[in-house]
Motif scaffolding. Sequence first.
Motif, mmCIF file in Angstrom:
data_model
loop_
_atom_site.group_PDB
_atom_site.id
_atom_site.type_symbol
_atom_site.label_atom_id
_atom_site.label_comp_id
_atom_site.label_asym_id
_atom_site.label_seq_id
_atom_site.Cartn_x
_atom_site.Cartn_y
_atom_site.Cartn_z
ATOM 1 N N GLY A 150 0.817 -1.207 0.000
ATOM 2 C CA GLY A 150 0.000 0.000 0.000
ATOM 3 C C GLY A 150 0.850 1.255 0.000
ATOM 4 O O GLY A 150 2.080 1.199 -0.104
ATOM 5 N N PRO A 151 0.236 2.435 0.133
ATOM 6 C CA PRO A 151 0.990 3.693 0.086
ATOM 7 C C PRO A 151 1.875 3.886 1.305
ATOM 8 O O PRO A 151 1.419 3.727 2.443
ATOM 9 C CB PRO A 151 -0.094 4.769 0.011
ATOM 10 N N PHE A 152 3.145 4.210 1.043
ATOM 11 C CA PHE A 152 4.052 4.584 2.128
ATOM 12 C C PHE A 152 3.849 6.038 2.494
ATOM 13 O O PHE A 152 3.908 6.431 3.658
ATOM 14 C CB PHE A 152 5.500 4.368 1.688
ATOM 15 N N GLY A 153 3.619 6.865 1.485
ATOM 16 C CA GLY A 153 3.453 8.298 1.702
ATOM 17 C C GLY A 153 3.581 9.040 0.390
ATOM 18 O O GLY A 153 3.151 8.551 -0.657
ATOM 19 N N VAL A 154 4.206 10.211 0.438
ATOM 20 C CA VAL A 154 4.283 11.094 -0.726
ATOM 21 C C VAL A 154 5.680 11.698 -0.828
ATOM 22 O O VAL A 154 6.288 12.055 0.192
ATOM 23 C CB VAL A 154 3.224 12.218 -0.627
ATOM 24 N N LEU A 155 6.164 11.794 -2.059
ATOM 25 C CA LEU A 155 7.410 12.487 -2.376
ATOM 26 C C LEU A 155 7.039 13.847 -2.959
ATOM 27 O O LEU A 155 6.250 13.925 -3.907
ATOM 28 C CB LEU A 155 8.219 11.668 -3.391
ATOM 29 N N GLU A 156 7.605 14.926 -2.397
ATOM 30 C CA GLU A 156 7.225 16.280 -2.813
ATOM 31 C C GLU A 156 8.450 17.144 -3.046
ATOM 32 O O GLU A 156 9.377 17.163 -2.240
ATOM 33 C CB GLU A 156 6.351 16.932 -1.736
ATOM 34 N N ILE A 157 8.466 17.847 -4.187
ATOM 35 C CA ILE A 157 9.481 18.884 -4.424
ATOM 36 C C ILE A 157 8.804 20.241 -4.353
ATOM 37 O O ILE A 157 7.643 20.398 -4.739
ATOM 38 C CB ILE A 157 10.207 18.711 -5.774
ATOM 39 N N ASP A 158 9.548 21.246 -3.842
ATOM 40 C CA ASP A 158 8.990 22.583 -3.615
ATOM 41 C C ASP A 158 9.990 23.647 -4.036
ATOM 42 O O ASP A 158 11.204 23.484 -3.851
ATOM 43 C CB ASP A 158 8.668 22.794 -2.128
ATOM 44 N N THR A 159 9.468 24.739 -4.546
ATOM 45 C CA THR A 159 10.302 25.899 -4.839
ATOM 46 C C THR A 159 9.569 27.167 -4.440
ATOM 47 O O THR A 159 8.330 27.218 -4.468
ATOM 48 C CB THR A 159 10.682 25.955 -6.338
ATOM 49 N N ASP A 160 10.341 28.174 -4.065
ATOM 50 C CA ASP A 160 9.720 29.442 -3.659
ATOM 51 C C ASP A 160 9.582 30.408 -4.831
ATOM 52 O O ASP A 160 9.317 31.590 -4.637
ATOM 53 C CB ASP A 160 10.508 30.093 -2.516
#
Length: 256
Positions: free
Chosen positions: A134-144
Amino acid sequence: MLDASPPVEQLLHQQAVLADFGRLALVEDDLDRILNDGARLCAEATGVEYCKVLRLLPGGQEFLVCAGYGWARGVVGKVRAPATGENPCGRALHEERPIVDVDVRANPAYHLPPIYDQYRIVSTINMVVLTDSGPFGVLEIDTDEKRRFTIADVNFMTAFAHMMGDAISRIRRTGADRGPVGMVLEAFAAAARGKAISVSVRLNSMRGKKNEMVAEVVVEPVLSETVLAEPRRLLERIGGHIRREGDALVVRIPVP
């Protein structure tokens, strides 16, 4: 809107990063290293300031930032976010597809966690990390900065999250992932440095959340603060807490 014409140099660089991470994911048994090195490589390959791995906590209602790159101290292991469709990471989890936001501030349906405002996050890509259980979680990239990501960025994130999920599944199958309780037990054994200690583990429901469990690790006798630095760093990463009860230390740890 995605930019359909990424530079050739970007494609070549992202392919090389995928190859590097793929080799790491095949042989490394330290899950923390896979997630943190993965966050760094992901940020560098997409040219953003920040990347985080959000682990879905027991009960499925909340994420914990369990690894990351670019954040100040106090984010990894502490910051949480609701696992709802009212923020980008929650949408990625529920829709099981890439969520690309050119400007998260412009979506009236979002109720963003405070970290977005604190770091002035504008553009993001969120990708669910799926394992064989099942889902472990989420990978997210961010920029300002406001940015139009490319199709190559989304394809890269898709492949990267898939590799990360496969690595997590492999570690869980082989038993190499000791889990938070195992890591805490090892950390306290190392901190004791030969001193005889007694350790017991008990499971309890979180107060007011009967579907979410915590492990309480009881360590006797109390160890001095001078040897607790490493256990405290570990607890910060995994979202645990430590307190003194009489002649014992009690550590509370969320249990996946």
